[in-house]
Write a protein that holds these residues in place. Structure first.
Motif, PDB file in Angstrom:
ATOM      1  N   LEU A  17      -3.371  11.260  12.277  1.00  0.00           N
ATOM      2  CA  LEU A  17      -2.367  11.188  11.206  1.00  0.00           C
ATOM      3  C   LEU A  17      -0.978  10.993  11.789  1.00  0.00           C
ATOM      4  O   LEU A  17      -0.702  11.422  12.902  1.00  0.00           O
ATOM      5  N   ASP A  57       0.844  -1.200   0.000  1.00  0.00           N
ATOM      6  CA  ASP A  57       0.000   0.000   0.000  1.00  0.00           C
ATOM      7  C   ASP A  57       0.881   1.252   0.000  1.00  0.00           C
ATOM      8  O   ASP A  57       1.968   1.278   0.560  1.00  0.00           O
ATOM      9  N   LYS A  58       0.370   2.278  -0.648  1.00  0.00           N
ATOM     10  CA  LYS A  58       1.132   3.517  -0.776  1.00  0.00           C
ATOM     11  C   LYS A  58       1.018   4.348   0.495  1.00  0.00           C
ATOM     12  O   LYS A  58      -0.060   4.536   1.023  1.00  0.00           O
ATOM     13  N   HIS A  59       2.151   4.790   0.997  1.00  0.00           N
ATOM     14  CA  HIS A  59       2.110   5.550   2.236  1.00  0.00           C
ATOM     15  C   HIS A  59       2.197   7.050   2.033  1.00  0.00           C
ATOM     16  O   HIS A  59       2.179   7.801   2.992  1.00  0.00           O
ATOM     17  N   GLU A  62       6.986   8.305  -5.312  1.00  0.00           N
ATOM     18  CA  GLU A  62       6.006   9.331  -5.684  1.00  0.00           C
ATOM     19  C   GLU A  62       6.654  10.494  -6.447  1.00  0.00           C
ATOM     20  O   GLU A  62       6.117  10.993  -7.413  1.00  0.00           O
ATOM     21  N   LYS A  98       0.496  10.014   1.540  1.00  0.00           N
ATOM     22  CA  LYS A  98      -0.897  10.426   1.571  1.00  0.00           C
ATOM     23  C   LYS A  98      -0.997  11.949   1.631  1.00  0.00           C
ATOM     24  O   LYS A  98      -0.424  12.591   2.503  1.00  0.00           O
ATOM     25  N   ARG A  99      -1.725  12.507   0.671  1.00  0.00           N
ATOM     26  CA  ARG A  99      -1.909  13.964   0.649  1.00  0.00           C
ATOM     27  C   ARG A  99      -2.874  14.381   1.747  1.00  0.00           C
ATOM     28  O   ARG A  99      -3.836  13.690   2.035  1.00  0.00           O
ATOM     29  N   VAL A 100      -2.589  15.523   2.347  1.00  0.00           N
ATOM     30  CA  VAL A 100      -3.427  16.060   3.417  1.00  0.00           C
ATOM     31  C   VAL A 100      -3.736  17.503   3.065  1.00  0.00           C
ATOM     32  O   VAL A 100      -2.964  18.165   2.364  1.00  0.00           O
ATOM     33  N   LEU A 159       1.875  16.355   3.318  1.00  0.00           N
ATOM     34  CA  LEU A 159       1.811  14.894   3.340  1.00  0.00           C
ATOM     35  C   LEU A 159       1.749  14.385   4.781  1.00  0.00           C
ATOM     36  O   LEU A 159       2.258  15.035   5.704  1.00  0.00           O
ATOM     37  N   GLU A 160       1.143  13.225   4.939  1.00  0.00           N
ATOM     38  CA  GLU A 160       1.120  12.597   6.259  1.00  0.00           C
ATOM     39  C   GLU A 160       2.540  12.197   6.638  1.00  0.00           C
ATOM     40  O   GLU A 160       3.298  11.705   5.806  1.00  0.00           O
ATOM     41  N   SER A 168       0.646  15.895   9.951  1.00  0.00           N
ATOM     42  CA  SER A 168       1.175  16.015   8.598  1.00  0.00           C
ATOM     43  C   SER A 168       2.190  17.147   8.569  1.00  0.00           C
ATOM     44  O   SER A 168       2.437  17.797   9.574  1.00  0.00           O
TER      45      SER A 168
END
Ligand SMILES: Cc1cc2nc3c(=O)[nH]c(=O)nc-3n(C[C@H](O)[C@H](O)[C@H](O)COP(=O)(O)O)c2cc1C
Ligand code: SF4
Lengths: 157, 386
Positions: free
Chosen positions: B215, B3-5, B252, B7-9, B240-241, B223
């Motif tokens: 988060l 899974d991709k870690h 990414e 993560k946009r916030v 990002l987180e 984040s």
């Protein structure tokens, strides 16, 4: 007796910012806006106006890159030389400007219109290469783009 | 599939009504504000990562009729440009964060110290500041903020140098202790926070500490806004987180050929490809004020190191010998090794010097030159020598 010639601008700036030590840098910054550099005379006059030693004024001014104590042109070009800009073609931009303005890095044109300097990271790494002309940032420069920008500045009388 | 870690916030740039937050905090007990921020585990986003709630509580416990709130907008670390974007997009939230801090510790005056390179933001900031002061008036609050401009000195981002600069002096760091919460600006108890930290405090007061804590990881909650540049097709500003590995980050943002990432700017660490997987971006791994620079295999790490050393040599305030002379000698030293005037063993001497600087320098500048130096020399020795 020594006659003191009034320095109108220094007085005006001291009235505006105040005469405490805390006012020193804003006064020097405004003098730089006006003349692009700090002359010895202005620094001595500021010292007198704030009642501090001229050495303190000089010592403070010389600490800060933007408080120049050398004669500078009306438009100060500062090209960012930090890594992202260096990687994205800063040298090419620099030589383009040198060719157009016929001055080398660190020099001021004889009509005192332009000075060409380098700066450490100016905060536009994602849009490198970048430069400031006085307070205005220019980003994602190419030789063509910088030629265009300078052409506009050259036109200004 | 992994899974991709990354993560946009969207907390920092979210457009919110600051009045609502202000209205809420004005009714709160100062200690309850400190408590909420403490519970969020928010750590400073300016680089050092000190727990913000703790800083505020220390400030609130000081007996003084005069206290100051300072927003550090000096953003001089090579590769950081997120504070400029925050001040440009959501200046009202920055002032709001300062007002929360002011309420928490009992301060009436605040300063924003903006780097001279960002002077073009001044008209906009003044306009927003006028609005902010009107809101303060409406709520019968006497907290007032002024903006001060820097004049092109990286060291003025160091908190005590910044105070010296506002006081009208050379930006030379002070000895610590005393810490700013005891004796800061004009010798008074002072809370100094980074632009981004202040905006997070607004979001924590708005949504609650538990929301923020959802988060990130145990050591790095929430984040962070990253400034991404270098060899990347996606240069820019990303929230990002926290808690991703360098590997996930590179997947990414890399260009497929990333050989190293410099995390935390010139004073941060260089992470080589072989360490991407194991290195976490955050306080448990490599901390960062947000600067992320990617280098691909076409880049010479000698040039990168040389560029950083040149930077430090110019920006060292010169006050203490280990840093002033150390920076110059490291720069001259790598040049001599590159030219072949010194053999490769000399690099070990230089690494020792960098370690001495870490111990003996007066402030964070001299203390962190060794971070980039050590990690680049260790991982890219051949590139430095040949
Ligand atoms: C050389 C040096 C430069 C610094 N520059 C900055 C800066 O530009 N912005 C910033 O927020 N913190 C900077 N810091 C960190 C500050 O000293 C201080 O820790 C920070 O402003 C505290 O805010 P925070 O707890 O919200 O991160 C710098 C530190 C050093 C040693
Ligand atoms: S470590 Fe460097 S920047 Fe810091 S006080 Fe010493 S000389 Fe100045």
């Amino acid at each position: 007796m020594e006659t003191i010639i009034e320095n109108e601008l220094v007085r005006e700036l001291a009235n505006k910012h105040g005469r405490t030590r805390e006012s020193l840098i804003p006064i020097l910054q405004d003098l730089v806006v006006q003349y692009r550099f700090l002359s010895k005379k202005d620094m001595v006059d500021v010292a007198r106006e704030l009642d501090i030693s001229a050495a303190d004024v000089f010592g403070t001014a010389t600490f800060y890159t933007f408080l120049d104590t050398e004669v500078r042109g009306k438009y100060i070009i500062r090209i960012c030389k930090t890594i992202s800009c260096a990687m994205k073609g800063k040298n090419e931009i620099l030589s383009t400007i040198e060719d157009i303005l016929k001055i080398k890095l660190g020099e001021t044109s004889s009509d005192r219109k332009f000075s060409l300097l380098e700066a450490n990271c100016i905060g536009w790494c994602h849009k490198a290469p970048a430069m400031l002309i006085n307070d205005t940032p220019y980003t994602e420069l190419t030789p063509e783009k910088v030629t265009e920008i300078l052409r506009e500045y050259i036109k200004i009388q | 599939m992994k899974d991709k870690h990354v993560k946009r916030v969207d907390l920092i740039f979210e457009k919110i009504e600051c009045r609502d937050v202000l209205e809420k905090i004005i009714d709160m007990e100062p200690d309850a504000i400190c408590q909420e921020i403490l519970e969020s585990d928010l750590k400073g986003r300016g680089g050092a990562g000190f727990p913000t709630g703790m800083k505020w509580r220390f400030g609130s416990q000081e007996e003084s009729s005069i206290k100051y709130i300072v927003c550090n907008a000096d953003e001089g670390e090579p590769g950081t440009f997120k504070d400029r974007e925050i001040l440009d997009q959501v200046p009202g939230k920055v002032f709001c964060g300062m007002a929360i801090a002011a309420r928490a510790v009992g301060a009436k005056a605040g300063y924003v110290y903006l780097r001279g390179e960002y002077k073009f933001l001044i008209p906009k900031l003044n306009e927003e500041l006028a609005k902010f002061h009107r809101t303060m008036d409406e709520f019968n609050q006497n907290f007032r903020i002024q903006v001060r401009l820097g004049s092109g000195a990286y060291i003025c981002g160091e908190e005590s140098a910044l105070f010296e600069s506002i006081e009208g002096k050379r930006g030379e760091p002070r000895n610590k202790p005393p810490y700013p919460t005891t004796s800061g600006l004009f010798g008074k108890p002072t809370i100094i926070n980074n632009v981004e930290t202040l905006v997070y405090t607004v979001m924590i007061m708005k949504y609650g500490a538990s929301h923020f804590k959802e988060l990130g990881t145990k050591d790095s909650r929430g984040s962070k806004v990253f400034s991404v540049s270098g060899d990347t097709p996606k240069a820019g500003i990303f929230e990002l987180e926290l808690g991703m590995s360098v590997n996930e980050f590179v997947e990414e943002f890399g260009d497929g050929d990333t050989k190293a990432v410099q995390v935390g700017g010139a004073s941060g660490f260089c992470v080589p490809r072989k360490r991407f997987e194991e290195t976490i971006i955050g306080f448990e791994g490599v901390p960062t004020g947000g600067s992320m620079k990617l280098f691909n295999s076409t880049r010479s790490m000698y040039n990168v190191l040389h560029n950083y050393l040149d930077f430090f040599t110019e920006e060292s305030c010169g006050q203490c010998t280990p840093c002033r002379v150390g920076c110059q000698q490291l720069l001259k030293g790598v040049e001599a090794v590159k030219r072949g005037d010194k053999n490769s063993k000399y690099l070990d001497e230089l690494v020792k010097l960098a370690k001495t600087m870490k111990r003996a320098s007066k402030c964070g500048l001299g203390q962190s030159v060794g971070n980039a130096f050590g990690s680049i020399v260790e991982n890219f020795k051949e590139e430095i020598i040949y």
